[in-house]
Design a protein around this motif. Sequence first.
Motif, PDB file in Angstrom:
ATOM      1  N   GLY A 144      15.296  21.966  -4.083  1.00 17.65           N
ATOM      2  CA  GLY A 144      14.901  22.443  -2.770  1.00 17.65           C
ATOM      3  C   GLY A 144      13.416  22.331  -2.521  1.00 17.65           C
ATOM      4  N   VAL A 145      12.986  22.880  -1.361  1.00 18.93           N
ATOM      5  CA  VAL A 145      11.623  22.686  -0.887  1.00 18.93           C
ATOM      6  C   VAL A 145      10.604  23.363  -1.781  1.00 18.93           C
ATOM      7  N   SER A 146      11.001  24.381  -2.529  1.00 18.43           N
ATOM      8  CA  SER A 146      10.046  25.049  -3.411  1.00 18.43           C
ATOM      9  C   SER A 146       9.559  24.128  -4.527  1.00 18.43           C
ATOM     10  N   HIS A 147      10.282  23.059  -4.807  1.00 18.48           N
ATOM     11  CA  HIS A 147       9.900  22.110  -5.845  1.00 18.48           C
ATOM     12  C   HIS A 147       9.377  20.791  -5.257  1.00 18.48           C
ATOM     13  N   LEU A 148       8.964  20.819  -3.993  1.00 13.31           N
ATOM     14  CA  LEU A 148       8.403  19.615  -3.391  1.00 13.31           C
ATOM     15  C   LEU A 148       7.071  19.294  -4.043  1.00 13.31           C
ATOM     16  N   LYS A 149       6.898  18.080  -4.461  1.00 12.16           N
ATOM     17  CA  LYS A 149       5.720  17.657  -5.217  1.00 12.16           C
ATOM     18  C   LYS A 149       4.639  17.171  -4.262  1.00 12.16           C
ATOM     19  N   PRO A 150       3.375  17.547  -4.505  1.00  7.91           N
ATOM     20  CA  PRO A 150       2.291  16.981  -3.685  1.00  7.91           C
ATOM     21  C   PRO A 150       2.259  15.466  -3.825  1.00  7.91           C
ATOM     22  N   LEU A 151       2.175  14.779  -2.697  1.00  7.40           N
ATOM     23  CA  LEU A 151       2.276  13.324  -2.709  1.00  7.40           C
ATOM     24  C   LEU A 151       1.448  12.755  -1.566  1.00  7.40           C
ATOM     25  N   ILE A 152       0.745  11.681  -1.835  1.00  5.44           N
ATOM     26  CA  ILE A 152      -0.022  10.977  -0.809  1.00  5.44           C
ATOM     27  C   ILE A 152       0.401   9.516  -0.819  1.00  5.44           C
ATOM     28  N   LEU A 153       0.000   8.794   0.218  1.00  3.62           N
ATOM     29  CA  LEU A 153       0.395   7.399   0.336  1.00  3.62           C
ATOM     30  C   LEU A 153      -0.134   6.555  -0.811  1.00  3.62           C
ATOM     31  N   ARG A 154      -1.311   6.911  -1.315  1.00  2.00           N
ATOM     32  CA  ARG A 154      -1.897   6.111  -2.388  1.00  2.00           C
ATOM     33  C   ARG A 154      -1.037   6.162  -3.651  1.00  2.00           C
ATOM     34  N   ASP A 155      -0.395   7.295  -3.905  1.00  2.00           N
ATOM     35  CA  ASP A 155       0.452   7.406  -5.097  1.00  2.00           C
ATOM     36  C   ASP A 155       1.604   6.404  -5.052  1.00  2.00           C
ATOM     37  N   ILE A 156       2.249   6.295  -3.895  1.00  5.39           N
ATOM     38  CA  ILE A 156       3.354   5.339  -3.765  1.00  5.39           C
ATOM     39  C   ILE A 156       2.834   3.911  -3.792  1.00  5.39           C
ATOM     40  N   ALA A 157       1.706   3.664  -3.127  1.00  6.28           N
ATOM     41  CA  ALA A 157       1.157   2.311  -3.070  1.00  6.28           C
ATOM     42  C   ALA A 157       0.789   1.804  -4.464  1.00  6.28           C
ATOM     43  N   GLU A 158       0.199   2.663  -5.279  1.00  5.78           N
ATOM     44  CA  GLU A 158      -0.158   2.235  -6.634  1.00  5.78           C
ATOM     45  C   GLU A 158       1.070   2.030  -7.506  1.00  5.78           C
ATOM     46  N   ALA A 159       2.099   2.842  -7.294  1.00  4.90           N
ATOM     47  CA  ALA A 159       3.297   2.726  -8.135  1.00  4.90           C
ATOM     48  C   ALA A 159       4.062   1.438  -7.853  1.00  4.90           C
ATOM     49  N   ILE A 160       4.115   1.002  -6.603  1.00  6.21           N
ATOM     50  CA  ILE A 160       4.886  -0.199  -6.258  1.00  6.21           C
ATOM     51  C   ILE A 160       3.982  -1.407  -6.031  1.00  6.21           C
ATOM     52  N   GLU A 161       2.662  -1.218  -6.268  1.00  6.92           N
ATOM     53  CA  GLU A 161       1.692  -2.313  -6.153  1.00  6.92           C
ATOM     54  C   GLU A 161       1.688  -2.931  -4.754  1.00  6.92           C
ATOM     55  N   MET A 162       1.537  -2.060  -3.781  1.00  3.14           N
ATOM     56  CA  MET A 162       1.395  -2.484  -2.394  1.00  3.14           C
ATOM     57  C   MET A 162       0.164  -1.823  -1.797  1.00  3.14           C
ATOM     58  N   HIS A 163      -0.246  -2.324  -0.636  1.00  7.56           N
ATOM     59  CA  HIS A 163      -1.395  -1.724   0.030  1.00  7.56           C
ATOM     60  C   HIS A 163      -0.987  -0.412   0.677  1.00  7.56           C
ATOM     61  N   GLU A 164      -1.947   0.506   0.747  1.00  8.30           N
ATOM     62  CA  GLU A 164      -1.663   1.823   1.318  1.00  8.30           C
ATOM     63  C   GLU A 164      -1.262   1.737   2.790  1.00  8.30           C
ATOM     64  N   SER A 165      -1.839   0.788   3.530  1.00 10.33           N
ATOM     65  CA  SER A 165      -1.474   0.634   4.939  1.00 10.33           C
ATOM     66  C   SER A 165      -0.030   0.171   5.093  1.00 10.33           C
ATOM     67  N   THR A 166       0.442  -0.631   4.148  1.00  9.65           N
ATOM     68  CA  THR A 166       1.841  -1.069   4.202  1.00  9.65           C
ATOM     69  C   THR A 166       2.784   0.106   4.024  1.00  9.65           C
ATOM     70  N   VAL A 167       2.469   0.989   3.076  1.00 13.45           N
ATOM     71  CA  VAL A 167       3.292   2.180   2.867  1.00 13.45           C
ATOM     72  C   VAL A 167       3.257   3.079   4.095  1.00 13.45           C
ATOM     73  N   SER A 168       2.108   3.166   4.735  1.00 14.81           N
ATOM     74  CA  SER A 168       2.005   3.984   5.948  1.00 14.81           C
ATOM     75  C   SER A 168       2.891   3.434   7.057  1.00 14.81           C
ATOM     76  N   ARG A 169       2.922   2.104   7.211  1.00 20.10           N
ATOM     77  CA  ARG A 169       3.776   1.514   8.243  1.00 20.10           C
ATOM     78  C   ARG A 169       5.253   1.696   7.911  1.00 20.10           C
ATOM     79  N   VAL A 170       5.599   1.587   6.648  1.00 18.63           N
ATOM     80  CA  VAL A 170       7.003   1.726   6.253  1.00 18.63           C
ATOM     81  C   VAL A 170       7.512   3.135   6.519  1.00 18.63           C
ATOM     82  N   THR A 171       6.691   4.128   6.265  1.00 20.49           N
ATOM     83  CA  THR A 171       7.133   5.518   6.403  1.00 20.49           C
ATOM     84  C   THR A 171       7.056   6.033   7.830  1.00 20.49           C
TER      85      THR A 171
END
Length: 511
Positions: A385-412
Amino acid sequence: MSISQRLDLRQSQNLVMTPQLQQAIKLLQLSSMDLAAFVETELEQNPMLERDEGPAAGREEGPRSTEDDRPAIDAGKADSADLLSPDAMPGASADSPLDTDYANTYDGDIAGPGMMEGGDYRPGSTGPDFAKGGYDEDLPGLEATLSREKTLTEHLEEQLQVELDGPRERLIGRHLIDALDDNGRLAEPLEDIAERLGCPLTDVETVLASVQKFDPPGIFARSLQECLRLQLEDRNRFDPAMAALLDNLELLARQEVSKLLRLCGVDAEDLAEMVAEIRALNPRPAADYGFEPAQPVVPDVLVRVGPDGDWLVELNQDSLPKVLVNERYYARVAGSARDKSDKEFIAERFHTANWLVKSLQQRATTILKVSTEIVRQQSAFLHHGVSHLKPLILRDIAEAIEMHESTVSRVTSNKYMATPRGLFELKYFFTTAIAGMDGDTHSAESVRHRIKTLIDAEPADAILSDDKLVEMLNAEGVDIARRTVAKYREAMRIPSSVQRRRQKKAAFQTK
């Protein structure tokens, strides 16, 4: 210092935003509805594109297959529509049980005009009389005969034709209807309406008094107080005490009971009944008319639990546009083109169609890749549930999948994910971090949820102030300031501790 001219060669790299690249970026940030509209436009403008509706969609019709060439259909797995299709139905053979027991022929006794025994039709005969109710393929479909809800304008115009006799009054009434806003109140001063129509203000006021008696009660009001007064008059519950209460609605909002008792001249029990009647009224009498049905959100990504307990992430195929490049049609028209302009147009359309199909495929792949990583990092939220929601920013996803941060922003952007815990926008999973006492971080969304949970559980005799909330959160390991708690509380539209204490202790609160 001498000034001279010389010729140098320089080599540099830069990114050129071609129209195709701009289109790919645009498609990436479109929602499913906007993408479907864009693809529909391309299908209309580009003859090289075709809709992918199945194996036979957009293909040129070849020789018809014989009965022996029909594909076999497994009755245990086939859909009922497949079993009833012309290719699956048995032919007119002597040993066909369908034709023998349930022959699709007309009985001579019930044959209509032009019908012969055995179901044959006599050429030149008169068929069914369509003008007298016979069968007609041009009749409107079922969806064209469905009823629809009456709009507010239609509802008021019907009453206008009945209640007002003169054409002058009806003209003024029609302008008053046009001046209503979405809440059913007059959005234009009477003086402006009178000036535009070139009539005395008294005539407009007279017509207004008549139309204010229309259904629904409270319509054509010029303020909230007048809207409530019209509804109380319709119920025959408007008296001097109620008039005093309506004149002091700001005191009612602040729940200043003692002042209201003195101004209305009633006791606490009568005041509680009056407030209950006020709360039963509708401040927006036009809300039930002319509304558009809410469009359900179609998820782009589906998340479910797999057989081994892991999360399975897949794209929603219903939200993906399916288009193909009609290469057979391109080969035919390209071979027959003679003019240079025609050849250039055909080649450009073919190239555009190929690029669109590739862009759609790349868009789907990118969405799936980003969503899979979000689910991996927010697995605790999906489990607990929401009490276990992890702090997350676009840069974390971008670095994990090796994409640009702007690309992740457009996807989401404008994308939704359906999970066992509900439907969420992809942006929901990205929250800022709040430091913890023990070095850990907490999601801002989970902290907001915790604040709301604590306030909902507070007793009426022990209202939690912002300072008390800070102490309780600090005890749970959340390092947060008082102003941050107040900001989160106001963002969730939760009143202050003083207002909540006044609300819960009010003598006229509805039981």
